[in-house]
Structures are given as structure tokens and as C-alpha cells.
Design a protein around this motif. Structure first.
Motif, PDB file in Angstrom:
ATOM      1  N   UNK A   1     -16.951 -57.849  46.246  1.00  6.57           N
ATOM      2  CA  UNK A   1     -15.886 -58.607  46.915  1.00  6.57           C
ATOM      3  C   UNK A   1     -15.483 -57.874  48.197  1.00  6.57           C
ATOM      4  N   UNK A   2     -14.755 -58.575  49.041  1.00 10.31           N
ATOM      5  CA  UNK A   2     -14.261 -57.955  50.265  1.00 10.31           C
ATOM      6  C   UNK A   2     -13.388 -56.747  49.977  1.00 10.31           C
ATOM      7  N   UNK A   3     -12.535 -56.861  48.964  1.00 11.59           N
ATOM      8  CA  UNK A   3     -11.653 -55.740  48.609  1.00 11.59           C
ATOM      9  C   UNK A   3     -12.472 -54.552  48.115  1.00 11.59           C
ATOM     10  N   UNK A   4     -13.475 -54.795  47.277  1.00 13.25           N
ATOM     11  CA  UNK A   4     -14.336 -53.696  46.800  1.00 13.25           C
ATOM     12  C   UNK A   4     -15.054 -53.035  47.981  1.00 13.25           C
ATOM     13  N   UNK A   5     -15.518 -53.853  48.920  1.00 14.31           N
ATOM     14  CA  UNK A   5     -16.173 -53.328  50.125  1.00 14.31           C
ATOM     15  C   UNK A   5     -15.205 -52.438  50.908  1.00 14.31           C
ATOM     16  N   UNK A   6     -13.972 -52.921  51.104  1.00 14.52           N
ATOM     17  CA  UNK A   6     -12.993 -52.141  51.867  1.00 14.52           C
ATOM     18  C   UNK A   6     -12.619 -50.849  51.147  1.00 14.52           C
ATOM     19  N   UNK A   7     -12.591 -50.886  49.813  1.00 16.69           N
ATOM     20  CA  UNK A   7     -12.322 -49.654  49.057  1.00 16.69           C
ATOM     21  C   UNK A   7     -13.425 -48.630  49.297  1.00 16.69           C
ATOM     22  N   UNK A   8     -14.661 -49.106  49.381  1.00  9.22           N
ATOM     23  CA  UNK A   8     -15.807 -48.240  49.659  1.00  9.22           C
ATOM     24  C   UNK A   8     -15.735 -47.704  51.094  1.00  9.22           C
ATOM     25  N   UNK A   9     -15.357 -48.574  52.014  1.00  9.23           N
ATOM     26  CA  UNK A   9     -15.256 -48.211  53.435  1.00  9.23           C
ATOM     27  C   UNK A   9     -14.210 -47.117  53.637  1.00  9.23           C
ATOM     28  N   UNK A  10     -13.044 -47.279  53.006  1.00 10.82           N
ATOM     29  CA  UNK A  10     -11.910 -46.378  53.259  1.00 10.82           C
ATOM     30  C   UNK A  10     -12.233 -44.931  52.866  1.00 10.82           C
ATOM     31  N   UNK A  11     -13.144 -44.749  51.892  1.00 15.82           N
ATOM     32  CA  UNK A  11     -13.532 -43.394  51.478  1.00 15.82           C
ATOM     33  C   UNK A  11     -14.250 -42.656  52.609  1.00 15.82           C
ATOM     34  N   UNK A  12     -15.147 -43.346  53.314  1.00 15.33           N
ATOM     35  CA  UNK A  12     -15.946 -42.716  54.375  1.00 15.33           C
ATOM     36  C   UNK A  12     -15.361 -42.938  55.757  1.00 15.33           C
ATOM     37  N   UNK A  13     -14.740 -44.099  55.968  1.00 17.71           N
ATOM     38  CA  UNK A  13     -14.264 -44.491  57.293  1.00 17.71           C
ATOM     39  C   UNK A  13     -12.820 -44.983  57.198  1.00 17.71           C
ATOM     40  N   UNK A  14     -11.857 -44.068  57.100  1.00 19.82           N
ATOM     41  CA  UNK A  14     -10.460 -44.492  56.907  1.00 19.82           C
ATOM     42  C   UNK A  14      -9.784 -45.055  58.160  1.00 19.82           C
ATOM     43  N   UNK A  15     -10.367 -44.827  59.338  1.00 22.78           N
ATOM     44  CA  UNK A  15      -9.691 -45.199  60.579  1.00 22.78           C
ATOM     45  C   UNK A  15      -9.666 -46.687  60.932  1.00 22.78           C
ATOM     46  N   UNK A  16     -10.764 -47.425  60.729  1.00 22.76           N
ATOM     47  CA  UNK A  16     -10.712 -48.838  61.150  1.00 22.76           C
ATOM     48  C   UNK A  16      -9.604 -49.616  60.433  1.00 22.76           C
ATOM     49  N   UNK A  17      -8.977 -50.514  61.165  1.00 20.96           N
ATOM     50  CA  UNK A  17      -7.943 -51.380  60.588  1.00 20.96           C
ATOM     51  C   UNK A  17      -8.683 -52.510  59.872  1.00 20.96           C
ATOM     52  N   UNK A  18      -8.220 -52.831  58.652  1.00 20.79           N
ATOM     53  CA  UNK A  18      -8.936 -53.757  57.790  1.00 20.79           C
ATOM     54  C   UNK A  18      -8.198 -55.088  57.631  1.00 20.79           C
ATOM     55  N   UNK A  19      -8.951 -56.191  57.823  1.00 21.11           N
ATOM     56  CA  UNK A  19      -8.398 -57.543  57.703  1.00 21.11           C
ATOM     57  C   UNK A  19      -9.242 -58.305  56.681  1.00 21.11           C
ATOM     58  N   UNK A  20      -8.574 -59.011  55.781  1.00 18.12           N
ATOM     59  CA  UNK A  20      -9.262 -59.761  54.727  1.00 18.12           C
ATOM     60  C   UNK A  20      -9.128 -61.254  54.973  1.00 18.12           C
ATOM     61  N   UNK A  21     -10.251 -61.959  54.891  1.00 23.55           N
ATOM     62  CA  UNK A  21     -10.276 -63.420  55.002  1.00 23.55           C
ATOM     63  C   UNK A  21     -10.671 -63.995  53.644  1.00 23.55           C
ATOM     64  N   UNK A  22     -10.014 -65.029  53.225  1.00 19.98           N
ATOM     65  CA  UNK A  22     -10.463 -65.690  52.013  1.00 19.98           C
ATOM     66  C   UNK A  22     -10.126 -67.162  52.040  1.00 19.98           C
TER      67      UNK A  22
END
Length: 154
Positions: free
Chosen positions: A62-83
Motif C-alpha cells: 500500500x502507499x502507507x507501507x511504501x512511505x513507511x519503507x521510504x521514511x527509514x532511508x529517506x526521511x527528508x521528502x515531504x509525503x502526500x497520499x492519494x486515494x
């Protein structure tokens, strides 16, 4: 704001959405697109981005699971979720845990998405300035501590 285009990564398993997003925003922003979370991670490994926009409902992750993975390695980008789905519990959870900056429903409005991107970039820049000030402060504290030790030893 400088002349540099904002780097945006848009992740969606529906290719029509990717094409539409890129066509709409490619002149204003440096748009990278990925059809899966894995493809998106490969892009992030090679190029830093300021904003990540992802669909919530995708196969494998899911998008949220992807963002959880992203935040571990790349915490800087601002994250927006579309659904496009009424998956409000997951969205609320993601917002409350601080993983996403903003939530938008599909189909997105160009104007609303544009405003969200601008605000997200302001947040990105503010966070970057805070990090830079904190590192300068840490250096100043180290220098002060060094000087105080020298005084005490002399």
C-alpha cells in the motif's frame, strides 16, 4: 523560491494516472513517475526528491507501507497520499503517525494538488533550514566546549 524545479516522485500502479500527472505538472516540476513501490525505491536510490506523492491502493504494497519503507532511508521528502477509496482508518493512522504531510482524494483536482505541492515544498525547505541550523549549533557547542576545556586546563 529559486529557479530550480521541485523534484517530485509520483507513484501509482495505474499508468493512466502517471501519464496524466506527468502531462499536467511536467512543465512546472521535475516529475519522476513509478508504477510500483519497488520502482520508486530504485528512483530514490539514484536521485533525491523533495516531494513524494503516492497512491494508497497498489498491488504488493500500500502507499502507507511504501512511505513507511521510504521514511527509514529517506526521511527528508515531504509525503502526500492519494486515494480513491474510503480507506479512512489507514489514512488517519498515517497522518497521526506523522508519515504523511497531506492526504488528497482521487480523482485529484489540479488546483488543490498544485497548492498542496507548493505548501509541501515550503515545509521541506523549512525542515532543511532547521536541520542546517541544528548542525551549525552543534558545531558551535563543540567549539565552545573545546574552548572551556582549554581554559580549565590552563
Amino acid at each position: 523560491m529559486s529557479d530550480k524545479k521541485i523534484d517530485i516522485l509520483y507513484v501509482d500502479d495505474e499508468e493512466n494516472n502517471l501519464i496524466s500527472f506527468k502531462a499536467t505538472f511536467r512543465l512546472k516540476y521535475n516529475v519522476m513517475i513509478a508504477v510500483s513501490a519497488d520502482a520508486a525505491m530504485k528512483i530514490l536510490e539514484s536521485k533525491p526528491v523533495e516531494i513524494i506523492i503516492t497512491d494508497q491502493r497498489m498491488p504488493n504494497m500500500t502507499g502507507i507501507e511504501f512511505l513507511e519503507k521510504v521514511i527509514e532511508k529517506y526521511p527528508d521528502p515531504v509525503r502526500i497520499l492519494l486515494t480513491g477509496y474510503a480507506d479512512m482508518n489507514a489514512v488517519i493512522d498515517a497522518v497521526n503517525k506523522g508519515k504523511i504531510y497531506h492526504y488528497l482524494s482521487k480523482p485529484w483536482s489540479e488546483q488543490e494538488l498544485e497548492e498542496t505541492i507548493k505548501k509541501a515544498f515550503e515545509v521541506y525547505q523549512a525542515n532543511k533550514e532547521i536541520k542546517e541550523m541544528n548542525s551549525k549549533l552543534a558545531v558551535s557547542n563543540d567549539q565552545l566546549e573545546f574552548l572551556l576545556r582549554q581554559k580549565l586546563l590552563s
